[in-house]
Design a protein around this motif. Sequence first.
Motif, mmCIF file in Angstrom:
data_model
loop_
_atom_site.group_PDB
_atom_site.id
_atom_site.type_symbol
_atom_site.label_atom_id
_atom_site.label_comp_id
_atom_site.label_asym_id
_atom_site.label_seq_id
_atom_site.Cartn_x
_atom_site.Cartn_y
_atom_site.Cartn_z
ATOM 1 N N ARG A 22 -2.506 5.967 -2.059
ATOM 2 C CA ARG A 22 -3.696 4.954 -1.500
ATOM 3 C C ARG A 22 -3.788 3.940 -2.487
ATOM 4 O O ARG A 22 -4.811 2.964 -2.600
ATOM 5 C CB ARG A 22 -5.202 5.666 -1.372
ATOM 6 C CG ARG A 22 -4.922 6.684 -0.234
ATOM 7 C CD ARG A 22 -6.483 7.243 -0.021
ATOM 8 N NE ARG A 22 -7.001 7.686 -1.298
ATOM 9 C CZ ARG A 22 -7.832 8.913 -1.643
ATOM 10 N NH1 ARG A 22 -7.628 9.674 -0.673
ATOM 11 N NH2 ARG A 22 -8.211 9.013 -2.754
ATOM 12 N N ASP A 23 -2.747 3.687 -3.586
ATOM 13 C CA ASP A 23 -2.716 2.435 -4.361
ATOM 14 C C ASP A 23 -2.378 1.100 -3.707
ATOM 15 O O ASP A 23 -1.603 1.361 -2.917
ATOM 16 C CB ASP A 23 -1.914 2.827 -5.550
ATOM 17 C CG ASP A 23 -2.296 3.512 -6.628
ATOM 18 O OD1 ASP A 23 -3.704 3.808 -6.550
ATOM 19 O OD2 ASP A 23 -1.493 3.879 -7.867
ATOM 20 N N LEU A 24 -3.083 0.314 -4.294
ATOM 21 C CA LEU A 24 -2.627 -1.177 -3.622
ATOM 22 C C LEU A 24 -2.218 -2.044 -4.628
ATOM 23 O O LEU A 24 -2.906 -2.286 -5.677
ATOM 24 C CB LEU A 24 -3.971 -1.856 -2.907
ATOM 25 C CG LEU A 24 -3.701 -3.206 -2.064
ATOM 26 C CD1 LEU A 24 -2.735 -3.197 -1.013
ATOM 27 C CD2 LEU A 24 -4.917 -3.830 -1.698
ATOM 28 N N LEU A 25 -0.860 -2.681 -4.465
ATOM 29 C CA LEU A 25 -0.378 -3.549 -5.255
ATOM 30 C C LEU A 25 -0.477 -5.139 -4.946
ATOM 31 O O LEU A 25 0.081 -5.026 -3.826
ATOM 32 C CB LEU A 25 0.919 -3.150 -5.860
ATOM 33 C CG LEU A 25 1.933 -3.885 -6.647
ATOM 34 C CD1 LEU A 25 1.064 -4.085 -8.266
ATOM 35 C CD2 LEU A 25 3.182 -3.503 -7.064
ATOM 36 N N ALA A 58 0.886 -1.268 0.069
ATOM 37 C CA ALA A 58 0.095 -0.024 0.034
ATOM 38 C C ALA A 58 1.003 1.246 -0.099
ATOM 39 O O ALA A 58 1.773 1.366 1.110
ATOM 40 C CB ALA A 58 -0.991 -0.014 1.247
ATOM 41 N N ALA A 59 0.705 2.301 -0.963
ATOM 42 C CA ALA A 59 1.428 3.531 -1.087
ATOM 43 C C ALA A 59 0.561 4.552 -0.261
ATOM 44 O O ALA A 59 -0.346 4.682 -0.819
ATOM 45 C CB ALA A 59 1.962 3.613 -2.378
ATOM 46 N N LEU A 60 1.260 5.157 0.607
ATOM 47 C CA LEU A 60 0.523 6.048 1.308
ATOM 48 C C LEU A 60 1.445 7.387 1.561
ATOM 49 O O LEU A 60 2.523 7.120 1.520
ATOM 50 C CB LEU A 60 0.167 5.409 2.887
ATOM 51 C CG LEU A 60 -0.522 4.254 2.966
ATOM 52 C CD1 LEU A 60 -0.469 3.842 4.265
ATOM 53 C CD2 LEU A 60 -1.790 4.363 2.438
ATOM 54 N N GLY A 61 0.757 8.271 1.584
ATOM 55 C CA GLY A 61 1.356 9.647 1.783
ATOM 56 C C GLY A 61 1.089 10.870 0.854
ATOM 57 O O GLY A 61 -0.104 10.545 0.370
ATOM 58 N N ARG A 117 6.609 9.300 0.850
ATOM 59 C CA ARG A 117 5.729 8.061 0.625
ATOM 60 C C ARG A 117 6.095 7.139 1.623
ATOM 61 O O ARG A 117 7.290 6.935 1.996
ATOM 62 C CB ARG A 117 6.188 7.579 -0.820
ATOM 63 C CG ARG A 117 5.401 6.166 -0.911
ATOM 64 C CD ARG A 117 5.447 5.948 -2.467
ATOM 65 N NE ARG A 117 6.798 5.031 -2.600
ATOM 66 C CZ ARG A 117 7.289 4.795 -3.785
ATOM 67 N NH1 ARG A 117 6.736 4.886 -4.872
ATOM 68 N NH2 ARG A 117 8.578 4.323 -3.802
ATOM 69 N N PHE A 118 5.265 6.469 2.063
ATOM 70 C CA PHE A 118 5.330 5.397 3.058
ATOM 71 C C PHE A 118 4.684 4.184 2.364
ATOM 72 O O PHE A 118 3.614 4.190 1.805
ATOM 73 C CB PHE A 118 4.452 5.698 4.475
ATOM 74 C CG PHE A 118 4.907 7.042 5.045
ATOM 75 C CD1 PHE A 118 5.875 6.959 5.728
ATOM 76 C CD2 PHE A 118 3.958 8.361 4.669
ATOM 77 C CE1 PHE A 118 6.189 8.367 6.301
ATOM 78 C CE2 PHE A 118 4.497 9.303 5.310
ATOM 79 C CZ PHE A 118 5.379 9.460 6.127
#
Length: 85
Positions: A32-35, A8-11, A54-55
């Motif tokens: 908020r993308d999920l891979l 999950a890409a957060l930030g 980015r977290f």
Amino acid sequence: NGTCVCIAALGDFVGGRLVFPRYGYSAELRPRDLLICDNNKELHGNLGPLVGERFSVVAFQHESLLLHKRVMKRPTVPPTGEAEK
């Protein structure tokens, strides 16, 4: 056989492409993308520039968890009325 990986890409960020060189594939993850992938044995990395913060939250399930089946016994419930005896 492999590992199921969820990223999950957060930030608040732009850039920082995720690349899989063997496949000639890259993706620019957005907030908020999920891979979901199997990248345990696959060469991968990030290409910049990355602007902002980015977290990456990473969770995985190793294949060995799928090999072990746990057999759980259902609790025995006495028929109605027998519990009070």
